[in-house]
Design a protein around this motif. Structure first.
Motif, mmCIF file in Angstrom:
data_model
loop_
_atom_site.group_PDB
_atom_site.id
_atom_site.type_symbol
_atom_site.label_atom_id
_atom_site.label_comp_id
_atom_site.label_asym_id
_atom_site.label_seq_id
_atom_site.Cartn_x
_atom_site.Cartn_y
_atom_site.Cartn_z
ATOM 1 N N VAL A 137 0.862 -1.169 0.000
ATOM 2 C CA VAL A 137 0.000 0.000 0.000
ATOM 3 C C VAL A 137 0.904 1.226 0.000
ATOM 4 C CG1 VAL A 137 -1.694 1.344 1.292
ATOM 5 C CG2 VAL A 137 -1.908 -1.148 1.175
ATOM 6 N N LEU A 138 0.802 2.048 -1.020
ATOM 7 C CA LEU A 138 1.638 3.241 -1.139
ATOM 8 C C LEU A 138 1.037 4.368 -0.316
ATOM 9 C CD1 LEU A 138 4.155 4.268 -2.756
ATOM 10 C CD2 LEU A 138 2.530 5.289 -4.337
ATOM 11 N N VAL A 141 -2.730 5.514 -0.374
ATOM 12 C CA VAL A 141 -3.271 6.388 0.670
ATOM 13 C C VAL A 141 -2.592 7.740 0.556
ATOM 14 C CG1 VAL A 141 -3.561 6.774 3.145
ATOM 15 C CG2 VAL A 141 -3.678 4.457 2.234
ATOM 16 N N ILE A 142 -3.365 8.815 0.636
ATOM 17 C CA ILE A 142 -2.781 10.164 0.695
ATOM 18 C C ILE A 142 -3.248 10.839 1.970
ATOM 19 C CG2 ILE A 142 -4.656 11.092 -0.756
ATOM 20 C CD1 ILE A 142 -2.592 13.199 -1.735
ATOM 21 N N HIS A 143 -2.302 11.374 2.724
ATOM 22 C CA HIS A 143 -2.592 12.137 3.937
ATOM 23 C C HIS A 143 -2.555 13.618 3.579
ATOM 24 C CE1 HIS A 143 -0.702 8.580 6.352
ATOM 25 N NE2 HIS A 143 -1.926 8.306 5.934
ATOM 26 N N VAL A 144 -3.653 14.328 3.815
ATOM 27 C CA VAL A 144 -3.752 15.738 3.425
ATOM 28 C C VAL A 144 -4.076 16.587 4.639
ATOM 29 C CG1 VAL A 144 -4.890 17.407 1.918
ATOM 30 C CG2 VAL A 144 -4.648 15.024 1.165
ATOM 31 N N SER A 145 -3.223 17.573 4.908
ATOM 32 C CA SER A 145 -3.527 18.596 5.908
ATOM 33 C C SER A 145 -3.434 19.945 5.198
ATOM 34 C CB SER A 145 -2.584 18.503 7.106
ATOM 35 O OG SER A 145 -1.240 18.585 6.684
ATOM 36 N N PRO A 195 -7.830 0.891 -5.357
ATOM 37 C CA PRO A 195 -8.489 1.801 -4.411
ATOM 38 C C PRO A 195 -7.543 2.903 -3.936
ATOM 39 C CG PRO A 195 -7.965 -0.290 -3.349
ATOM 40 C CD PRO A 195 -7.649 -0.466 -4.804
ATOM 41 N N VAL A 196 -8.117 4.091 -3.771
ATOM 42 C CA VAL A 196 -7.373 5.234 -3.244
ATOM 43 C C VAL A 196 -8.116 5.744 -2.020
ATOM 44 C CG1 VAL A 196 -6.522 7.576 -3.687
ATOM 45 C CG2 VAL A 196 -6.507 5.872 -5.532
ATOM 46 N N PHE A 197 -7.374 5.935 -0.925
ATOM 47 C CA PHE A 197 -7.929 6.415 0.332
ATOM 48 C C PHE A 197 -7.294 7.764 0.663
ATOM 49 C CE2 PHE A 197 -8.049 1.862 0.237
ATOM 50 C CZ PHE A 197 -9.240 1.497 0.852
ATOM 51 N N ALA A 198 -8.093 8.695 1.161
ATOM 52 C CA ALA A 198 -7.577 10.009 1.574
ATOM 53 C C ALA A 198 -7.904 10.236 3.037
ATOM 54 C CB ALA A 198 -8.185 11.113 0.725
#
Length: 573
Positions: free
Chosen positions: A40-41, A90-94, A119-122
């Motif tokens: 999982v990237l 997965v992308i972590h966005v702040s 699948p892409v998770f944010a």
């Protein structure tokens, strides 16, 4: 004396040996392991993402990790989309200090992952429309239950300094060529002119419509529903969940676990940096130059600009383009422009080199957050121009002038007197206003520069001069509007520009190429050594409040120069 020299020599040798051992140890510790067959990237979106690729440090190891650049992030995500080992992203966005163009660039890459049925998770820990637009590319959007989504609409502000300058006793002597060229109004007015307001209204309408349509498509709403939700904002996390803006209420690590659980069999997380470090290009692949022009355009060499941001030196950029042109192994050039413009004559210098390059091999421009005024000037001679729909572009127009500072000096108890020879010897003196004939002469200079700007844009774009003049006059457009006017050829990002460059060079656009990045690092050993310790974020000037930064920016305006520059503080949030 001999013993002292011997001791000094031993000391230097020991120090060198120590540094070598540290470098070897650091290299061994940093050698990345392989990518597992089910991974999982995870991409931690940085608060700031730059255009320029990392420059080498003073030593073979780094004291601080190198930040990701736009192209690295896009390249990694696009590679992950086609990599069978990567099963989810997965992308972590702040909170992000990105422009709309950069967000669109990375968002397009995330959508490409979805297009490959992965699948892409944010994980969205807060922010406003900009952050939510990036996160909305994911199939699953999560946020912690204590977060707030500041989704409540877009606003565009322009700062006017005339009142402050009057109090200081500084008199602006400025002129402009182009009805919408509002850069001079920053100093000459205390409120928007009607042309300025008209241009800002149209620009904001375009950006808002693009935002609404993008969110509607991503989240399965109608455009009317998105507009209604924006009017109801901002939202607590629970309210956002109930409104369908987010899918679940989870923290970063819980989102990572959710992504791992979505993979059949045992999976491991891999950071985007780690993944990029394992990418190996094909040394036999053809080469394409990526020349980066990010910052305000100035004469001379590129340098840091403190409160003014990065300064792109025309000489540095010309040297980079010339080297790319002369290298036979380089089959095409992609010029990445992310610039509000700058010095008009410096921009013209770069434009001329782009013209030379175009005669030797294909040149394609990719526009980032903005490519306006001087930024558009250096782009308009390319074979093709690619922009994001929300890229700020155009602003074909110029302004210039000087500040009469005598009033300020006298407020401080100072006085200035002098002697001169020649009727206009003190035309650009900072201690008196333009005379009527000097003002007329300077306006004529600006008008002549503008006519040449329009003529060169028309020739480069294959348009009538009257059409360019109508789209010009200093007006800033969205990339979408600019395409409709013929100022831009295609909508997209770096990947699209690269495909066009490959086609024009007779290369297969479906095959990988080697990117050769310019400009090369010209810093001295000492400059590189110090940069390993001090980041630009620690620059005191960069932490000044916005009004003070805008006031400080007036120091960058050289008297008598022709400025092909956007208004300084054009940010849409």
């Amino acid at each position: 004396m001999a013993s002292r020299r011997l001791a000094l020599g031993l000391l230097v040798a020991l120090a060198g040996l120590g540094l070598a051992l540290v470098a070897v140890g650091a290299a061994l510790r940093r050698t990345p392991m392989g990518i597992p067959p089910r991974a999982v990237l995870v991409f931690d979106a940085p608060a700031v993402i730059e255009e320029s690729l990392p420059r080498r440090g003073a030593f073979p190891f780094r004291i601080r990790p190198q930040p990701l650049t736009v192209w690295q992030a896009v390249r990694g995500l696009r590679a992950a989309a086609r990599d069978d080992r990567i099963r989810a992203v997965v992308i972590h966005v702040s909170e992000l200090d990105w422009g709309w163009g950069k967000v669109a660039e990375v968002r397009d890459a995330l959508l490409e992952v979805l297009d490959h049925d992965k699948p892409v998770f944010a994980s969205l820990t807060g922010g406003s429309e900009l952050e939510y637009l990036l996160a909305s590319a994911a199939g699953t959007v999560a946020c912690p239950e204590i977060s707030t989504l500041q989704i409540d609409g877009l606003a565009l502000h322009s700062l006017f300094l005339r009142g402050t300058l009057d109090k200081l006793g500084v008199t602006p002597n400025f002129a402009q060529a182009g009805r919408f060229k509002s850069g001079a109004e920053t100093f000459t007015r205390s409120s928007m002119s009607e042309p300025h307001r008209l241009a800002q209204e149209r620009l904001l309408d375009d950006e808002f419509a693009l935002l609404v349509d993008s969110l509607a498509a991503a989240r399965g709403f109608t455009s009317r529903e998105v507009r209604s939700l924006i009017d109801e904002g901002p939202f607590t996390a629970r309210e956002a969940y109930e409104a369908g803006l987010v899918d679940t209420l989870l923290y970063d690590d819980e989102v990572d676990s959710l992504a791992v659980a979505s993979v059949e069999g045992e999976a491991e997380t891999v950071t985007l940096q780690h993944y990029l470090a394992r990418q190996r290009g094909n040394p036999a692949a053809p080469r394409v130059a990526l020349v980066v022009a990010s910052g305000t355009i100035v004469p001379g060499k590129s340098r840091g600009g403190g409160a003014f941001g990065d300064l792109v030196g025309a000489q540095t950029l010309k040297d980079a383009l010339r080297e790319a042109r002369e290298r036979r192994s380089v089959k095409a050039i992609v010029l990445r422009v992310d610039s509000p413009g700058g010095d008009g004559f410096a921009s013209d210098d770069v434009w001329k080199e782009v013209e030379r390059c175009r005669k030797a091999k294909p040149v394609v421009v990719s526009m980032g957050d903005l490519a306006a005024s001087g930024g558009y000037y250096i782009a308009m001679g390319a074979d093709a121009i690619v922009a994001q729909p929300m890229t700020l572009t155009g602003s074909i127009g110029v302004f210039g002038g000087k500040f009469n500072q005598l009033g300020l000096f006298r407020k401080l108890g100072l006085n200035v007197e002098g002697v001169s020879r020649g009727r206009h010897a003190e035309m650009f003196s900072p201690f008196r206003d333009f005379s009527p004939d000097e003002r007329e002469a300077f306006q004529a200079q600006l008008d002549d520069f503008y006519r040449q700007f329009v003529a060169k844009a028309a020739a480069g774009r294959g348009l009538r001069a009257s059409a360019v003049d109508s789209a010009g006059e200093g007006r800033v457009w969205s990339g979408l509007a600019a395409r409709g006017l013929g100022l831009v050829d295609e909508l997209g990002g770096l990947a699209e520009a690269l495909r066009i460059a490959q086609r024009k060079a007779g290369l297969d656009p479906s095959r990988d190429v080697q990117l050769v990045v310019y400009p090369r690092d010209e810093r001295t050993f000492l400059e590189r050594f110090l940069s390993d310790y001090f980041s630009q974020d620690e620059d005191l000037a960069a932490r000044l409040p916005e009004p003070l930064r805008a006031l400080a920016s007036t120091a960058a305006l050289r008297a008598g120069a022709v400025w092909a520059l956007m208004p300084y503080s054009l940010q849409i949030r």
